[in-house]
Design a protein around this motif. Structure first.
Motif, PDB file in Angstrom:
ATOM      1  N   VAL A   5      19.796   6.418  52.033  1.00 31.28           N
ATOM      2  CA  VAL A   5      20.604   7.465  52.644  1.00 31.28           C
ATOM      3  C   VAL A   5      20.440   8.752  51.840  1.00 31.28           C
ATOM      4  CG1 VAL A   5      22.923   8.207  53.322  1.00 31.28           C
ATOM      5  CG2 VAL A   5      22.291   5.781  53.468  1.00 31.28           C
ATOM      6  N   VAL A   6      20.169   9.836  52.530  1.00 33.85           N
ATOM      7  CA  VAL A   6      20.141  11.166  51.923  1.00 33.85           C
ATOM      8  C   VAL A   6      21.284  11.968  52.520  1.00 33.85           C
ATOM      9  CG1 VAL A   6      18.902  13.358  51.821  1.00 33.85           C
ATOM     10  CG2 VAL A   6      17.698  11.219  51.375  1.00 33.85           C
ATOM     11  N   CYS A   7      22.159  12.435  51.672  1.00 36.47           N
ATOM     12  CA  CYS A   7      23.303  13.239  52.122  1.00 36.47           C
ATOM     13  C   CYS A   7      23.082  14.675  51.651  1.00 36.47           C
ATOM     14  CB  CYS A   7      24.598  12.677  51.551  1.00 36.47           C
ATOM     15  SG  CYS A   7      26.052  13.528  52.151  1.00 36.47           S
ATOM     16  N   VAL A   8      23.034  15.592  52.589  1.00 35.09           N
ATOM     17  CA  VAL A   8      22.810  17.003  52.274  1.00 35.09           C
ATOM     18  C   VAL A   8      24.165  17.704  52.277  1.00 35.09           C
ATOM     19  CG1 VAL A   8      21.614  19.114  52.928  1.00 35.09           C
ATOM     20  CG2 VAL A   8      20.538  16.883  53.332  1.00 35.09           C
ATOM     21  N   GLY A   9      24.647  18.067  51.100  1.00 40.12           N
ATOM     22  CA  GLY A   9      25.962  18.687  50.961  1.00 40.12           C
ATOM     23  C   GLY A   9      26.851  17.839  50.075  1.00 40.12           C
ATOM     24  N   GLY A  10      27.307  18.438  48.962  1.00 44.89           N
ATOM     25  CA  GLY A  10      28.125  17.693  48.005  1.00 44.89           C
ATOM     26  C   GLY A  10      29.586  18.062  48.058  1.00 44.89           C
ATOM     27  N   GLY A  11      30.116  18.302  49.272  1.00 50.55           N
ATOM     28  CA  GLY A  11      31.542  18.535  49.441  1.00 50.55           C
ATOM     29  C   GLY A  11      32.292  17.212  49.546  1.00 50.55           C
ATOM     30  N   PRO A  12      33.591  17.266  49.863  1.00 52.94           N
ATOM     31  CA  PRO A  12      34.381  16.028  49.938  1.00 52.94           C
ATOM     32  C   PRO A  12      33.818  14.999  50.911  1.00 52.94           C
ATOM     33  CG  PRO A  12      35.832  17.926  49.885  1.00 52.94           C
ATOM     34  CD  PRO A  12      34.437  18.464  50.018  1.00 52.94           C
ATOM     35  N   ASP A  29      20.455   2.746  48.582  1.00 59.27           N
ATOM     36  CA  ASP A  29      19.847   3.832  47.807  1.00 59.27           C
ATOM     37  C   ASP A  29      20.403   5.148  48.363  1.00 59.27           C
ATOM     38  OD1 ASP A  29      18.269   5.780  46.685  1.00 59.27           O
ATOM     39  OD2 ASP A  29      16.371   4.758  47.041  1.00 59.27           O
ATOM     40  N   ILE A  30      21.308   5.774  47.617  1.00 57.76           N
ATOM     41  CA  ILE A  30      22.022   6.945  48.144  1.00 57.76           C
ATOM     42  C   ILE A  30      21.865   8.126  47.192  1.00 57.76           C
ATOM     43  CG2 ILE A  30      24.242   7.863  48.918  1.00 57.76           C
ATOM     44  CD1 ILE A  30      25.115   4.976  49.434  1.00 57.76           C
ATOM     45  N   THR A  31      21.449   9.258  47.748  1.00 54.70           N
ATOM     46  CA  THR A  31      21.325  10.498  46.985  1.00 54.70           C
ATOM     47  C   THR A  31      22.096  11.598  47.705  1.00 54.70           C
ATOM     48  OG1 THR A  31      19.107   9.864  46.240  1.00 54.70           O
ATOM     49  CG2 THR A  31      19.746  12.171  45.960  1.00 54.70           C
ATOM     50  N   VAL A  32      22.874  12.347  46.947  1.00 56.52           N
ATOM     51  CA  VAL A  32      23.586  13.511  47.472  1.00 56.52           C
ATOM     52  C   VAL A  32      22.930  14.763  46.909  1.00 56.52           C
ATOM     53  CG1 VAL A  32      25.779  14.762  47.575  1.00 56.52           C
ATOM     54  CG2 VAL A  32      25.768  12.252  47.686  1.00 56.52           C
ATOM     55  N   HIS A  33      22.481  15.648  47.780  1.00 56.76           N
ATOM     56  CA  HIS A  33      21.865  16.917  47.379  1.00 56.76           C
ATOM     57  C   HIS A  33      22.864  18.050  47.612  1.00 56.76           C
ATOM     58  CE1 HIS A  33      17.674  15.419  46.989  1.00 56.76           C
ATOM     59  NE2 HIS A  33      18.071  14.534  47.894  1.00 56.76           N
ATOM     60  N   LEU A 116      23.365  12.164  42.170  1.00 56.10           N
ATOM     61  CA  LEU A 116      23.843  13.490  42.563  1.00 56.10           C
ATOM     62  C   LEU A 116      22.843  14.521  42.067  1.00 56.10           C
ATOM     63  CD1 LEU A 116      27.657  13.209  41.696  1.00 56.10           C
ATOM     64  CD2 LEU A 116      26.477  12.584  43.813  1.00 56.10           C
ATOM     65  N   GLU A 117      22.267  15.268  42.987  1.00 57.51           N
ATOM     66  CA  GLU A 117      21.267  16.287  42.658  1.00 57.51           C
ATOM     67  C   GLU A 117      21.852  17.669  42.969  1.00 57.51           C
ATOM     68  OE1 GLU A 117      18.470  15.609  41.256  1.00 57.51           O
ATOM     69  OE2 GLU A 117      18.341  13.427  41.519  1.00 57.51           O
ATOM     70  N   PHE A 118      22.272  18.381  41.913  1.00 53.92           N
ATOM     71  CA  PHE A 118      22.813  19.722  42.095  1.00 53.92           C
ATOM     72  C   PHE A 118      21.689  20.759  42.009  1.00 53.92           C
ATOM     73  CE2 PHE A 118      26.487  17.231  40.856  1.00 53.92           C
ATOM     74  CZ  PHE A 118      27.446  17.680  41.747  1.00 53.92           C
ATOM     75  N   GLU A 119      21.980  21.946  42.558  1.00 52.53           N
ATOM     76  CA  GLU A 119      20.974  23.007  42.666  1.00 52.53           C
ATOM     77  C   GLU A 119      19.719  22.460  43.344  1.00 52.53           C
ATOM     78  OE1 GLU A 119      20.971  25.971  39.283  1.00 52.53           O
ATOM     79  OE2 GLU A 119      21.929  24.255  38.272  1.00 52.53           O
ATOM     80  N   SER A 120      19.965  21.686  44.390  1.00 54.24           N
ATOM     81  CA  SER A 120      18.892  21.035  45.140  1.00 54.24           C
ATOM     82  C   SER A 120      19.104  21.316  46.618  1.00 54.24           C
ATOM     83  CB  SER A 120      18.894  19.531  44.867  1.00 54.24           C
ATOM     84  OG  SER A 120      17.952  18.854  45.677  1.00 54.24           O
ATOM     85  N   GLU A 121      18.424  22.333  47.121  1.00 53.71           N
ATOM     86  CA  GLU A 121      18.599  22.722  48.524  1.00 53.71           C
ATOM     87  C   GLU A 121      17.593  21.986  49.395  1.00 53.71           C
ATOM     88  OE1 GLU A 121      19.387  26.681  51.243  1.00 53.71           O
ATOM     89  OE2 GLU A 121      18.770  26.885  49.156  1.00 53.71           O
TER      90      GLU A 121
END
Length: 401
Positions: A5-12, A29-33, A116-121
């Motif tokens: 799973v790829v989640c685009v957006g790290g809000g609530p 396998d989950i990544t939040v961008h 969690l991948e920050f500064e990752s657009e």
């Protein structure tokens, strides 16, 4: 079955969905961008009600306990109209700082193994390979916009203008303040989100905005004027500005459908509701709960996404209706503001009613008050009914003996 799973957006919404999916199956396998740096967010505090907290405890007790411990509570509402004040009891409300909420959810997600991948657009042109891509990237969602024709996206702009601010004043109740100026009314909603600060949302008509010069003032000048106008509730505390366009009109977003192949919309990317009902974060978290449940209960992705869309679209109807009428109530404030404050406050509480715009305010107040009294009588009758029946039966039995 484990999925990627790829989640685009790290809000609530995105963070909570990641938490729930990892709880369901740690092998997922989950990544939040998130395009912004960690710890940077807009807004000050969010508000929610006891019902959401109960649902959070049911889905993930650990994050729910942390959220509850970091929240402040109130059970009253207070309205300031000119120099008059009215206070009424209400349901228990909760406020939490948006930074703190995101911190709790990020910590919980990491502890479960979410990346969690920050500064990752992430854009539609460079989507990572995944079984499921979640667009939780807000009202301006790039992923949704890329397929706007498929989703049937519609934006409806409201009339009034608003500004999201903070203050070091800690309100002890959900606070409304209405100030009359030479250019019309301006008002604010204020609620605490911690022991150190509160959110203040300012609102007025476009005519009042331009008449006061707030559309032309720089941030410092604008805050100084607002502090003067709302001095009676700020008690000397400053207003604190935030990022974003000054004084936008709220845009209500809807979509005809919420999924396309393996791409699904979540939270503000799927829908928005006017801030005056305080439900944005609640609805986003409920989206995450519903999607996680659908993915667990359905064997195929198309079936799960269809079930999620069907259920949430139906559940949102009442909130969307309430938000629409609430926004209209404020857009028509002159219709209600000259009532005695306790009556105006009562109709403020009834602003979600579809009937209110079509009934004279004084008449509606009388009808609502009478209906409330009738409901009390109905409840008393239901309570007395079994007791009266038992008493009558006892007297009848005694008479026959």
């Amino acid at each position: 079955m484990c999925v990627k799973v790829v989640c685009v957006g790290g809000g609530p919404a995105g963070l909570y969905l990641a938490i729930l999916l990892k709880r369901q199956n740690p092998a997922h396998d989950i990544t939040v961008h998130e395009r912004d740096p960690e710890g940077s967010t807009y807004g000050w505090g969010v508000t929610y009600w006891r019902g959401l907290l109960d649902r959070l405890h049911g889905h993930d007790p650990e994050s729910a306990r942390a959220i509850e411990e970091s929240s402040v509570r109130w059970n009253q509402g207070v309205a300031h109209v000119r120099d008059q004040v009215t206070r009424q009891p209400g349901d228990e409300g909760h406020g939490i700082g948006r930074h703190r909420l995101l911190e709790i959810l990020a910590e919980r997600a990491r502890s479960l193994g979410v990346r969690l991948e920050f500064e990752s657009e992430v854009t539609a042109a460079d989507l990572p390979g995944a079984d499921l891509v979640v667009a939780a990237d807000g009202v301006h969602s790039a992923l949704r916009t890329h397929h706007a024709g498929h989703f049937g996206t519609q934006l409806e702009e409201g009339r009034n203008r608003y500004l999201w601010l903070g203050t070091t004043k800690v309100f002890d109740a959900f606070t409304f303040a209405f100030v009359e100026t030479g250019h019309g009314w301006i008002w604010c909603y204020g609620y605490a989100y911690s022991g150190e600060g509160s959110t203040c949302v300012m609102e007025c008509s476009p005519e009042t905005l331009t008449g006061l010069g707030l559309d032309r003032a720089d941030e410092g000048e604008g805050l100084a004027l607002l502090e003067k106008l709302f001095a009676s509730i700020l008690d000397g505390h400053p207003l604190i500005g935030g990022r974003g366009a000054p004084w936008p009109a709220f845009r209500t977003l809807t979509n005809r459908t919420w999924h396309r192949d393996n791409l699904v919309l979540l939270g503000d990317a799927a829908h928005t509701t006017h801030y005056s009902i305080g439900a944005g974060t609640t609805l986003a978290l409920e989206d995450a709960m519903c999607l996680a449940t659908a993915l667990r209960e359905h064997a195929t992705l198309p079936a799960a996404l269809a079930a999620y869309e069907r259920q949430r679209s139906s559940e949102l109807l009442s909130a969307q209706s309430a938000a629409r009428y609430s926004a209209q109530w404020y857009e028509n404030l002159p219709r209600y503001i000259h009532l005695p404050p306790h009556r105006m406050f009562a109709l403020l509480g009834q602003r979600h009613s579809p009937l209110l715009p079509y009934v004279p305010p004084q008449l509606y107040y009388g009808i609502d008050k009478a209906a409330g009294q009738l409901e009390v009588l109905r409840r008393l009758k239901r309570w007395l009914g079994p007791r009266a029946a038992r008493a009558l039966h006892a007297r009848s039995t005694a008479h026959r003996s």
